[in-house]
Each structure stands twice: as structure tokens, then as C-alpha cells.
Design a protein around this motif. Structure first.
Motif: not given
Length: 273
Positions: A77, A123, A181
Motif C-alpha cells: 500500500h 485489505a 491494494h
């Protein structure tokens, strides 16, 4: 197994980095939660599981064959925040309820915030292949980057590569299972953006395409290719954009695949066959 190191300076450095100072309160919360989980795992027989089954004929008989959570993916991320310290503060906010196993600063500092074996909250809702709960099977790594204009410093990427190597070696994570992501949640996320994925793929973390690209066959179906790679193609436009953020890194706001884009998609698709 507990290891005791006798090098005093290193020991003092380790102690200084754990649990003291301004993070004492959050360290206390972490330890209390870990203690509660440990108590649950240590139960034999387990309380509250078989007990709830409506049957008069039941028994606990312990097996000798079991293990702990095994991470099988790494999800990367960008933080979209101003600093590593701000991200740490966010992950201490229980109302927000998000976390990641690691945060890496612009200067290469690696901060571990969760035991690898714990389920992080990084997530969210999404899908990769047939998996709709990557929180339960992945390690989350947040990179301190505002997501728009920040560069990716060499020190940060070097630290990431070192961490990825350790995770891959420790948990035998397949090369294909290092994702972003946006790959998992294409309708919601675009991170990490402008990211040097090729540098990771060159070290065995994810895939990249070869310099010489083939023409796809006449019957090549981009939707099928994206699904084979792992993308959720229920929203095909979102899946195409996520693929472009990862592999094309231009014109990422449109779902149009040029002839060159199709060659790249075909090249990546073949690596998953």
C-alpha cells in the motif's frame, strides 16, 4: 524458541525500541490483546466451540497435527498520509480500526506493528482469484508516500526489498502472490500508485513483462486474461484500470487498452499459466 543475545549495545537498542516512551500506552493494549489470544489458543479442550453444537454425543480429542496462520500473500500500500508518524497514529486509532503489519518510512526505517501471524486490517473488501478475505492470508506493508507527488526514495525501496526477501523465505510465499491494494480492490483503491513494480519483479516479488513483446493471438480475450491473473472482472473497467496502474502506469484513468497495452497484458497472462 527464545533467543538471548549478549551484545549489550544491541540489546539496549532493542529494548529502547520496544514498548517505552510515547508508545507505552499502545504497547500495553497490544500486549493485553496478544495475551488474550494466547489464552484462547492455549485452551484444551477449547471453550465455546464444540460447546455450542446441539448434540448429546460429542467429545474433545486433541490432534497432534496443527499449526499457526501462514501468510500466503504480501499486499503493498501507500499511506496517502504526510509522515510515518501520522500513519502510526492512525493505526493506533481503534475507532478507525485499520492496521498493517509493517510501515516503511521514506528514509528506509521499517516499523513492525503486528506479529506476522496475526490478522491485520489492511485489505478490506475485495477479491483476488477466489480469495475474498486477504486480511486472513496476507502480510500488509504500508509505504510512507502521499500517493500523488512523492517520489519513491532508494532507501525506502531497498528496505522494502530486504523485508520482502525475509517474508518470502520465511513463509515460502509464491512469486505471483506479491500484489498491490488496487489489484485486490480495484473499485476502491489505486495504491500504490506510480510504484516501481519492475524493481520488485526483478528480485522475484511479483511478475513483470519482458522487453520484447509478442502480438496476442486473434482470439485473445482481455477479460479472461485479467481473471486468470487474479483480478475481479465483475467491474471490467475497474479491473483494467487497476492492471494499468500496476503494469502500464500511464492513462490509468481510462479503461481503454491500446495495442501495446494488450501485448503487455498477454505477456503477464502467460506467466500465470
Amino acid at each position: 524458541m527464545t533467543r538471548i543475545y549478549y551484545a549489550l549495545p544491541a540489546l539496549l537498542l532493542f529494548i529502547a525500541s520496544c514498548g517505552g516512551g510515547k508508545y507505552a500506552a499502545t504497547e500495553k493494549i497490544y500486549k493485553e490483546k496478544a495475551k488474550n489470544f494466547a489464552a484462547q489458543y492455549g485452551q484444551a479442550p477449547v471453550e465455546g466451540q464444540l460447546d455450542r453444537v446441539l448434540s448429546n454425543n460429542k467429545e474433545w480429542i486433541a490432534s497432534t497435527n496443527f499449526g499457526v496462520r501462514k501468510p500466503n500473500y504480501v499486499m503493498i500500500h501507500h499511506t496517502a498520509q504526510k509522515s510515518l508518524e501520522q500513519t502510526v497514529k492512525t493505526f493506533h486509532n481503534e475507532k478507525v480500526g485499520v492496521s498493517s503489519h509493517y510501515v516503511i518510512g521514506r528514509d528506509g526505517k521499517i516499523v513492525q506493528m503486528l506479529n506476522d501471524l496475526y490478522r491485520g486490517h489492511h485489505a478490506g473488501a475485495g477479491r483476488w482469484g477466489n480469495d475474498t478475505d486477504l486480511n486472513s492470508s496476507s502480510i500488509g506493508i504500508e509505504l510512507d508516500n502521499n500517493g500523488t507527488t512523492d517520489p519513491w526514495p532508494d532507501a525506502q525501496i531497498a528496505a522494502l526489498l530486504s523485508l520482502l526477501q525475509q517474508l518470502k523465505d520465511t513463509y515460502k510465499i509464491p512469486q505471483a502472490n506479491f500484489i498491490g491494494h488496487m489489484d485486490y480492490a480495484p473499485t476502491r483503491k489505486n495504491d500504490p500508485s506510480r510504484f516501481p513494480w519492475k524493481a520488485l519483479a526483478d528480485r522475484g516479488f511479483g511478475f513483470w513483462y519482458d522487453q520484447i513483446l509478442e502480438e496476442p493471438p486473434v482470439n485473445f480475450d482481455p477479460k479472461v486474461a485479467l481473471r486468470v491473473i487474479g483480478y475481479d472482472v465483475k467491474n471490467i473497467d475497474a479491473a483494467v484500470k487497476a492492471f494499468k496502474i500496476h503494469y502500464i502506469q500511464r492513462d490509468t484513468t481510462t479503461a481503454i487498452l491500446t495495442a501495446q497495452d494488450l501485448k503487455i497484458l498477454y505477456a503477464i497472462f502467460k506467466k500465470y499459466l
